[in-house]
Each structure stands twice: as C-alpha cells, then as structure tokens.
Design an enzyme around this catalytic site. Structure first.
Site, mmCIF file in Angstrom:
data_model
loop_
_atom_site.group_PDB
_atom_site.id
_atom_site.type_symbol
_atom_site.label_atom_id
_atom_site.label_comp_id
_atom_site.label_asym_id
_atom_site.label_seq_id
_atom_site.Cartn_x
_atom_site.Cartn_y
_atom_site.Cartn_z
ATOM 1 N N TYR A 12 -7.023 15.026 1.150
ATOM 2 C CA TYR A 12 -6.126 15.833 0.311
ATOM 3 C C TYR A 12 -6.946 16.520 -0.789
ATOM 4 O O TYR A 12 -8.177 16.434 -0.799
ATOM 5 C CB TYR A 12 -4.991 14.960 -0.236
ATOM 6 C CG TYR A 12 -4.158 14.382 0.895
ATOM 7 C CD1 TYR A 12 -3.479 15.238 1.768
ATOM 8 C CD2 TYR A 12 -4.094 13.008 1.123
ATOM 9 C CE1 TYR A 12 -2.745 14.726 2.845
ATOM 10 C CE2 TYR A 12 -3.359 12.495 2.192
ATOM 11 C CZ TYR A 12 -2.691 13.359 3.051
ATOM 12 O OH TYR A 12 -1.982 12.875 4.124
ATOM 13 N N SER B 243 0.832 -1.203 0.000
ATOM 14 C CA SER B 243 0.000 0.000 0.000
ATOM 15 C C SER B 243 0.868 1.255 0.000
ATOM 16 O O SER B 243 1.982 1.236 0.538
ATOM 17 C CB SER B 243 -0.868 -0.040 1.265
ATOM 18 O OG SER B 243 -1.950 0.831 1.157
ATOM 19 N N PRO B 244 0.385 2.353 -0.581
ATOM 20 C CA PRO B 244 1.176 3.581 -0.576
ATOM 21 C C PRO B 244 1.505 4.028 0.840
ATOM 22 O O PRO B 244 0.623 4.046 1.700
ATOM 23 C CB PRO B 244 0.237 4.606 -1.224
ATOM 24 C CG PRO B 244 -0.804 3.815 -1.930
ATOM 25 C CD PRO B 244 -0.907 2.499 -1.237
ATOM 26 N N GLN C 56 1.530 6.443 -7.141
ATOM 27 C CA GLN C 56 0.355 7.150 -6.626
ATOM 28 C C GLN C 56 0.598 8.652 -6.723
ATOM 29 O O GLN C 56 1.548 9.169 -6.126
ATOM 30 C CB GLN C 56 0.065 6.780 -5.169
ATOM 31 C CG GLN C 56 -1.250 7.388 -4.688
ATOM 32 C CD GLN C 56 -1.495 7.220 -3.186
ATOM 33 O OE1 GLN C 56 -0.694 7.654 -2.360
ATOM 34 N NE2 GLN C 56 -2.608 6.607 -2.837
ATOM 35 N N ARG D 84 -7.836 5.955 -5.490
ATOM 36 C CA ARG D 84 -8.049 5.670 -4.058
ATOM 37 C C ARG D 84 -9.084 6.646 -3.516
ATOM 38 O O ARG D 84 -8.989 7.859 -3.734
ATOM 39 C CB ARG D 84 -6.740 5.794 -3.272
ATOM 40 C CG ARG D 84 -6.942 5.530 -1.793
ATOM 41 C CD ARG D 84 -5.649 5.342 -1.023
ATOM 42 N NE ARG D 84 -5.299 3.932 -0.938
ATOM 43 C CZ ARG D 84 -4.594 3.385 0.065
ATOM 44 N NH1 ARG D 84 -4.142 4.134 1.046
ATOM 45 N NH2 ARG D 84 -4.309 2.106 0.069
ATOM 46 N N ARG E 51 1.109 -1.264 6.890
ATOM 47 C CA ARG E 51 2.009 -1.458 8.033
ATOM 48 C C ARG E 51 2.652 -2.840 8.080
ATOM 49 O O ARG E 51 3.839 -2.934 8.424
ATOM 50 C CB ARG E 51 1.262 -1.131 9.332
ATOM 51 C CG ARG E 51 0.982 0.370 9.460
ATOM 52 C CD ARG E 51 -0.049 0.655 10.521
ATOM 53 N NE ARG E 51 -1.315 0.009 10.203
ATOM 54 C CZ ARG E 51 -2.326 -0.090 11.051
ATOM 55 N NH1 ARG E 51 -2.214 0.392 12.264
ATOM 56 N NH2 ARG E 51 -3.451 -0.675 10.684
HETATM 57 C C1 FMN Z 1 3.587 5.453 7.390
HETATM 58 C C2 FMN Z 1 2.377 5.490 6.538
HETATM 59 C C3 FMN Z 1 2.298 6.317 5.442
HETATM 60 C C4 FMN Z 1 1.180 6.345 4.622
HETATM 61 N N1 FMN Z 1 1.162 7.095 3.484
HETATM 62 C C5 FMN Z 1 0.160 6.977 2.604
HETATM 63 C C6 FMN Z 1 0.221 7.569 1.330
HETATM 64 O O1 FMN Z 1 1.204 8.189 0.959
HETATM 65 N N2 FMN Z 1 -0.840 7.437 0.507
HETATM 66 C C7 FMN Z 1 -1.954 6.742 0.874
HETATM 67 O O2 FMN Z 1 -2.898 6.635 0.108
HETATM 68 N N3 FMN Z 1 -2.014 6.147 2.074
HETATM 69 C C8 FMN Z 1 -0.994 6.215 2.922
HETATM 70 N N4 FMN Z 1 -1.031 5.537 4.100
HETATM 71 C C9 FMN Z 1 -2.196 4.697 4.407
HETATM 72 C C10 FMN Z 1 -1.913 3.253 4.017
HETATM 73 O O3 FMN Z 1 -1.717 3.121 2.619
HETATM 74 C C11 FMN Z 1 -3.068 2.338 4.446
HETATM 75 O O4 FMN Z 1 -4.239 2.726 3.776
HETATM 76 C C12 FMN Z 1 -3.289 2.358 5.944
HETATM 77 O O5 FMN Z 1 -2.064 2.334 6.654
HETATM 78 C C13 FMN Z 1 -4.112 1.149 6.384
HETATM 79 O O6 FMN Z 1 -3.491 -0.048 6.026
HETATM 80 P P1 FMN Z 1 -2.704 -0.982 7.089
HETATM 81 O O7 FMN Z 1 -3.688 -1.304 8.175
HETATM 82 O O8 FMN Z 1 -2.313 -2.185 6.300
HETATM 83 O O9 FMN Z 1 -1.545 -0.205 7.617
HETATM 84 C C14 FMN Z 1 0.078 5.519 4.941
HETATM 85 C C15 FMN Z 1 0.146 4.709 6.060
HETATM 86 C C16 FMN Z 1 1.274 4.653 6.849
HETATM 87 C C17 FMN Z 1 1.315 3.692 8.011
#
Ligand code: FMN
Ligand code: FAD
Length: 763
Positions: free
Chosen positions: A572, A413-414, A491, A620, A715
């Site tokens: 955003y 994921s981003p 992205q 997204r 994560r």
């Molecule tokens: C450190 C960090 C940075 C993130 N940056 C972005 C991002 O740049 N773009 C985005 O769409 N989501 C971003 N997210 C959200 C994640 O892509 C994801 O949607 C969110 O962490 C939930 O997924 P998870 O439970 O697997 O961590 C970020 C999450 C984390 C933890």
C-alpha cells in the site's frame, strides 16, 4: 541377486544385513576404503524410536547396539558462567566405530562379503552387478558419476566445525558450551558415547574461524587452540582428533545434500549420499539405517527394481524433507547464534531447546515440568517485575508499553471486512469486533482504516475521515471498553497503487468493473499489468496525505482507541515508498533506503505528535518482498524497523510480502516469525509476529524464546472469535476473564477439558 553396496558406513552395512535377512541367497559385497577399525567421527546419537524400528528389522543387531549404548536424559547448557540443565530428553549414544564393528560382524555372520581398503572409483567396475547401491556418504562418488541424472542440490552451510573427542566425562547430560573468545563466540556440542570417551564437536562462524587463524593452522594446532578455548570444561583432559585422513584442515562446512532423483536403472542412492541431515539434530545415522530397511523391504516385496526404487523414494523422501526442515531450523539457529547471546540464560536455553521447532512448549512441559515452570516464572517476573505465585503460560502474561497494559499477548490481527458503506463501519463491524473482544484477546486491531476516500482499497473499506466514521468507531470502542478487558487498536493506512480494487472475496487486487477512482503512488508503477498506472505523488499530495493521517489519528484518539498502528506493509502507499520495486523516484524520496523511508517517517512523526504520549504506536512492515536482492530483504527490515523505532514506533508488527506480483514466498508454519525474531534480537526492538500461527503452543514458544513480544492471529480469529478463551481451557488455565453472561459455558468447557486428557495434552 548380486548386490554391490559401495560404501561401508551405517547405510551400506545395514542394507546388506537387511537384504540378507530377507533373502539369504543374495550375493552381497560391501566395498569400503577404510580398514575395519579405522573410521572418522566419534559418537552418534540414536533415539529409542529408531532402536525400536531396528528391533523389528533385526533384533540381534538392535540388542548388540543397545548393549553398547550410553543413556542420558538431560541437556546442559554452559553459558556466561551458568550451567542450565533440563531433563526428560532421553538420548542414547554409541561410538561410531563400535556401531560399525557391530554391523560388520553381523553382516559377515550372515555371509556378506566385506571388501575393505578398496577405493570406489566411479561405476565402471560395477556395471554387471544386479543392484548397485551408492552408500558412499555425503561426498558420494556414485552420486557424482551420475550427477546429471540425480541432480544433487548441495547447500554449503556457513559455520565451520571440527569433530573431536575427549576423555573428559559428559556422561550426565548432552552438553552445549558457549564460550566468548576475543575473536568471537565458539561453541561445542558434547556427548558421551562409551564409558570413557565423549564426542566434542567445536563450531564457530567463518569470521571467528578466520580471526582465530584456524585457516592457517594444521590439525594439531587447531586441536590445541580448541583445548585452550574450552579448558575450563575439559578438566585437564585433551581433545582428540581422528580425522587426519581428511586432506588439509580438519575443519569442515556441513553440506546439506538433497537429490532430485535417487535412482537410475540398477543404481540407487542411500544414506548421506542421497540426503544429509545436520548433526545438530543428530539424525543422519537414523535416516541412513531406516532408509536401508525401506530399500531392503521394497526390493524384496516389489516385482522389479524400478517399482522398488519408486516406493522406497516415495516413502523416504517425505521423511528426509521433514528432517531436513527441522535440521534447517536448527542449523540456522547456530548460524545466527550470536544474535541470541544477549538473551538471559533461561531464554537462551529455551530458544536452543526449541530451535528445530520439533519440540514445542507443551513437549517441554511433558519432558521437564519443573524446568518449564521455572522458565515461565522467569518470563513473567521479567515482564511484570513480580515473581508469580504459580507459573502461567507466556501468552497470558500481561504486556505493558507506555501507559497501556494488555491483559495478555494475543492480538487479533487487522483484517479487512469489506463491509463498510462510504467508509462507515456498520452493524457487521460492531458485531465482528465486539465478538473478538469478548473472545479474550488482549488487543483487537481494526482492519486497515483509510485516511481518505481515495486511499481506500475497495468500496467496502472502512475510513476515518468524517464525523460519521468517528461516531461509528466510538460506538465499537465503547462497547469493547465497557464489556471486555480487551484494548482497541486502530490500523490506519492508505492504499496507494493497490487502491480502487474489488472486494476481498471477488477478484482481490483487480480493478473495479466500473467506477474506478484515480490512484496515487510514489512512482508510476502499476500493481499489475491490469491495474491502473498510478499518478506520481507531488509534494503537495504528500502534504495532503500526511495531514489526512494526522486528522484520522486525532479522530482515533477521540473515538477512544488505545493503540494506533501505521500500515507500512503489503504494497500500500507507505509500503510502496519503502520498497524499491515500486519506488523509482529520483528525488529525496527515492533511491537509498534513507530516502525511501523519508516520507513514511514523516507521516509517523506527524501522527506521533498528535497521538497521546501515554498511548502506544506500532508500525506494520513487510519484512521481505520475496523477490531476492531486488527487493526488501530481512536484513533491510532490521534497518527499516530501527528507523521506525527512532521515529516513535513502540513496536514493529512484522508481516511480509504482498508487495510484488513476482513474489515467491516460502510458506509454512510460523513462516514470518524468523523476521520478527531477527528484528527483535538483532535490532533489539519490541515486535509482534504474524503469519500462520494458530496453536497456543506456537504462541507460547514464540514468546518464551524471545522471538516476539506479542503474537497476532488473523485467520484463526475468523474461524474462532473466542480463540484465547478456548486456548486457556485447553491449557487448563483459569486466569482469563469470560463475559459474565457466558460463565456457565466457561464452566462446562473447563470441566470437559479437564476430563479429556487429550484435549489439554494435545496442544
Ligand atoms: C480477510 C483478511 C483481511 C486482511 N486484512 C488486513 C488488513 O486490513 N490489514 C493488514 O495489515 N493485514 C490484513 N490481513 C493480513 C492479516 O492481518 C495477517 O497478517 C495474515 O492473514 C497472516 O496471518 P494469519 O496466518 O494468522 O491469517 C488480512 C488477512 C485476511 C485473512
Ligand atoms: C560432526 C558430525 C556429527 C554427527 N553426529 C551424528 C549423530 O549424533 N547422530 C546421527 O544419527 N548422525 C550423526 N551424524 C551423521 C552421520 O554420521 C551420517 O549421517 C551417517 O554416517 C550416514 O551414514 P552413511 O553410511 O550414509 O554415510 P557414511 O557414514 O559417511 O559412510 C560412507 C562410507 O563410505 C566410505 N566411502 C566414501 N567414499 C568412498 C570411496 N570413494 N571409496 C571407498 N569407500 C568410500 C566411507 O569411508 C564411509 O565408511 C553426524 C555427522 C557429522 C559430520
């Protein structure tokens, strides 16, 4: 002790038995309005685990129940002329009347007084008893009498059901029948509970119920109509109603009951009076009887009622909440069932079996490996057009969209790294993305990469607005393509009102200590009182930002990216146009959803034009603002996803929230997956699910049940770049490609995994 059990259902009777067993001198009366053989309902299901608990508490009652049990192992699903059957589920059923008679006999033998045909009317008559137990069921009068103390929360669920019986045999399987009628879908839950009688619960949506005119029918007419609907499953047998004592229609809505408190002075609630669990997970009787054991135990062991009640509530509330959570998933599945009725029978069956989220992919493999193998083969064959020689888990099945094929369905994921200098990805990014690509995921998405300097979230965000950026990204993509099977996704985003803020590990979303830049947004709505009020975008700004997206998309293509994602989530810039929380415009870009979507769609169409036709694009979105009806709801998200799909998105990446500081998200395992499910199955679109998905089992269940096409993990990939390779080893799957220099590590991991049963079995 003088004990009054008000209500002679499983809860009241079993408490009386359990207390007498612990202290024969107790003076216990059970008060019940019905006669001994006069009861509502037909059969109930109990698990072996519950029976073992009953055994420990009172072997004699458990033995009598066991003798009356009907056992079966299979679940059969009748749907669109097909019958699908899976095995290994291990249920046992008993007639409710038989169960109550066993409990009544046992209670009487132990010296409990049973007072039948006695109406409980409030608590006045019972004041001087030492312990008063409200065991009078889901509509408890005891609970009502002390409602201001117990504070019951009653959630009336949407479907209508009627609890019937039949002498048609359903003795080989717990059976679900889904029937399409001219007025909508009607379904039945059927299970045998003695040698010649089965429970037959008929259920449908309120709309279908009205269209059928069930609201105007008496009980006999309703039963006759149900017989006609399920004629081909009833083999000429009648449906039998036994709920004539219910006033009016025999149809009910299920009430989910949960009380804030379960006791007051010497009065305590037990069983359905305290908390209910929907019948589709068949656990209400189990809850009632297990709670009775706990209450009896603590009244016996604790010095006073106050501490007994405290321990009873502490222990049982947790169980109740776990079961109610599973029951909520299950009840919602049935409430939304029409959403799933387009699915192939195999997928519908899988979705039904895993609906409560208590049974996972690997649980199903343990229960019926052959059935699951068949389902996995079906999944792969549907996805690729080829029947596989051997089934493999859905996460390892390739995914094709436009000219691109992903080797598997796991997506990194981003995730913003906040490590760029002037937007340029550096060594950190090279190593970070290279490692995740080596780790086996099918698609590695970049962090939100910003289309202008002003569009960055923080000074550490990557950009794609200069030749240096393009070159740095090209170096990363070339490595990924040369050394791994992963595809690279870019992205693109613009921070809008959430720009000019601190790094992720500083005060996230808070303005910079110094050096802030001007931020722009659809309206002059700041992210929080401490953030700047953005400048309202003019049409000229909109042109500039759109053109910046187009320019970045061209660079992403030249840098070699395989996939492009437009970031329209998390508050955003483009997200801020979509949600009414931050979009207050009164021109063509504000107001209705159609207007709020106009600019994000304009950007999407513009980049689709320059992005090569063979390469896919996703968008997204935040499918829920978590602020109630004021913001985006999951139902709006279906419309939003549909518009993006028409605008050229091949797939919707379904995230949620981060659009308002007032959001109140409900977190949990896979908590955003229901939104992906809804968009995929109601909107009939391709989706990615994301959010607290961390086990291979989660990924496989989501894919196999048709809740998403791809699964994003964020994560988990920070903690383990090799998440996919490790998942394959845990599942004993050899088909993933490891980097050649690491083959010795692969072999050792596989050997260890195959020797350690728990490692492969634990998922
Ligand atoms: C450190 C960090 C940075 C993130 N940056 C972005 C991002 O740049 N773009 C985005 O769409 N989501 C971003 N997210 C959200 C994640 O892509 C994801 O949607 C969110 O962490 C939930 O997924 P998870 O439970 O697997 O961590 C970020 C999450 C984390 C933890
Ligand atoms: C359609 C359906 C199917 C179900 N299937 C299952 C299943 O398969 N497995 C399972 O475990 N659970 C099942 N349940 C749930 C189960 O029936 C209940 O959770 C369980 O009966 C709870 O026991 P209880 O003693 O707390 O309440 P109840 O069984 O409701 O008993 C309460 C008793 O109090 C009496 N009473 C109520 N008010 C008064 C009054 N004012 N005066 C005198 N007496 C009164 C009632 O007559 C009743 O006998 C099902 C429920 C429904 C609705």
């Amino acid at each position: 002790m003088r004990v009054a059990c008000l209500g002679g259902g499983p809860a009241g009777l079993y408490l009386a038995i359990s207390m007498k067993l612990r202290q024969p001198t107790h003076d216990i009366v059970v008060v019940e309005r019905n006669r001994p053989h006069d009861t509502f309902g037909w059969g109930v299901v109990l698990s072996n685990e519950t029976l073992d608990r009953l055994d420990d508490n009172d072997a004699e009652t458990a033995a009598a129940i066991r003798q009356s049990f009907v056992y079966w192992d299979d679940i059969a699903v009748h749907y669109r002329g097909e019958v699908m059957r899976s095995s290994g589920h291990g249920f046992s059923g008993i007639g409710r009347r038989r169960l109550l008679n066993i409990l009544q006999d046992r209670a009487q033998a132990l010296g409990v007084e049973l007072r039948f045909q006695t109406e409980i009317d409030g608590l006045a008559a019972w004041r001087d008893w030492d312990l008063v137990v409200g065991a009078d069921g889901a509509n408890s009068r005891v609970r009502t009498a002390l409602a201001p103390v117990f504070k019951p929360d009653i959630d009336v669920r949407a479907c209508k059901y009627i609890w019937l019986g039949t002498q048609q045999k359903f003795d080989d399987a717990f059976t679900f029948v889904f029937e399409e009628t001219p007025h909508g879908w009607v379904w039945a839950h059927a299970y045998q509970f003695d040698t010649d009688t089965a429970t037959f619960i008929v259920e449908c949506s309120e709309e279908t119920w009205r269209r059928w005119g069930f609201d105007r029918m008496n009980a006999d007419e309703a039963v006759a109509a149900c017989e006609a609907i399920f004629a081909k499953n009833l083999g000429g047998h009648r449906l039998l109603g036994n709920s004539r004592h219910l006033r009016g229609s025999a149809w009910l809505n299920f009430n989910r009951v949960l009380c804030e408190r379960w006791s007051h002075q010497n009065v305590v609630l037990l069983g359905d009076a305290a908390a209910t669990a929907h019948f589709s997970i068949g656990s209400g009787t189990k809850l009632a009887m297990e709670s009775a054991i706990a209450l009896a135990q603590y009244v016996d062991s604790e010095p006073d009622l106050e501490s007994a009640f405290r321990r009873y509530e502490d222990e049982r509330r947790l169980e109740v909440l776990k079961l109610q959570s599973a029951a909520r998933n299950s009840v919602e599945w049935f409430e939304d069932v029409e959403r799933y009725l387009h699915l192939d029978p195999v997928q519908l069956n899988y979705s039904l079996l895993t609906r409560s989220q208590r049974i996972s992919h690997e649980n199903l493999r343990q229960r019926d490996p052959q059935w699951l193998g068949g389902a996995e083969s079906w999944f792969e064959c549907t996805a690729t057009g080829h029947k596989p020689a051997a089934p493999r888990a859905p996460m390892f099945v390739p995914f094709r969209v436009r000219d691109l094929e992903l080797a598997n369905r796991v997506v990194v994921s981003p995730m913003d790294q906040y490590r760029a200098v002037d937007g340029t990805p550096g060594d950190w990014h090279f190593v970070h993305y290279a490692e995740r690509a080596k780790g086996g995921a099918g698609l590695v998405m970049t962090e939100m990469t910003c289309v202008t300097p002003q569009g960055r979230i923080s000074p550490g965000c990557t950009g794609l607005y200069s030749p240096e950026h393009e070159d740095a990204w090209r170096r990363i993509v070339e490595f990924i393509h040369a050394e791994t099977l992963a595809k690279a996704g870019m992205q693109l985003g613009h921070s809008g009102p959430k720009g000019s803020t601190q790094l992720g590990w500083e005060r996230i979303d808070a303005p910079l200590e110094s050096g802030n830049w001007e931020v722009i947004a659809p309206s002059a709505v700041s992210w929080s009182p401490s953030n700047q009020v953005p400048r309202v975008m003019t049409r000229a700004d909109m042109d500039d930002v759109r053109d910046a997206f187009v320019s970045s998309a061209k660079m992403a293509d030249r840098a070699g990216f395989d996939w492009l994602e437009l970031h329209c989530a998390h508050g955003y810039l483009l997200s801020a146009f979509i949600t009414p929380i931050s979009n207050r415009r009164t021109d063509d870009y504000g107001g209705s959803l159609e207007n709020r979507m106009r600019y994000p769609l304009e950007v999407l169409r513009a980049i689709r034009q320059v992005w090569p036709a063979g390469k896919p694009m996703s968008v997204r979105i935040s499918a829920h603002d978590w602020v109630g009806e004021e913001g985006i709801t999951p139902s709006d998200a279906v419309a939003i996803a549909g518009l993006f799909s028409e605008g050229g998105a091949d797939l919707i990446d379904v995230s949620a929230g981060q659009t308002s500081i007032d959001a109140r998200p409900v977190y949990g395992r896979m908590f955003q997956t229901p939104f992906s499910d809804r968009i995929r199955n109601e909107g009939r679109l391709k989706t990615m699910a994301v959010g607290n998905i961390y086990e291979p089992d989660h990924v496989n269940s989501i894919l196999m049940a048709g809740r998403a096409d791809l699964v994003c993990l964020a994560r988990p990939h920070l903690a383990d770049p090799y998440w996919t390779l490790h998942a394959a080893a845990r599942l004993g799957y050899d088909g993933v490609t490891w980097p050649k220099p690491y083959l010795a590590g692969r072999d050792q991991l596989r050997r260890l995994a195959s020797r350690n049963e728990s490692m492969t079995g634990k998922v």
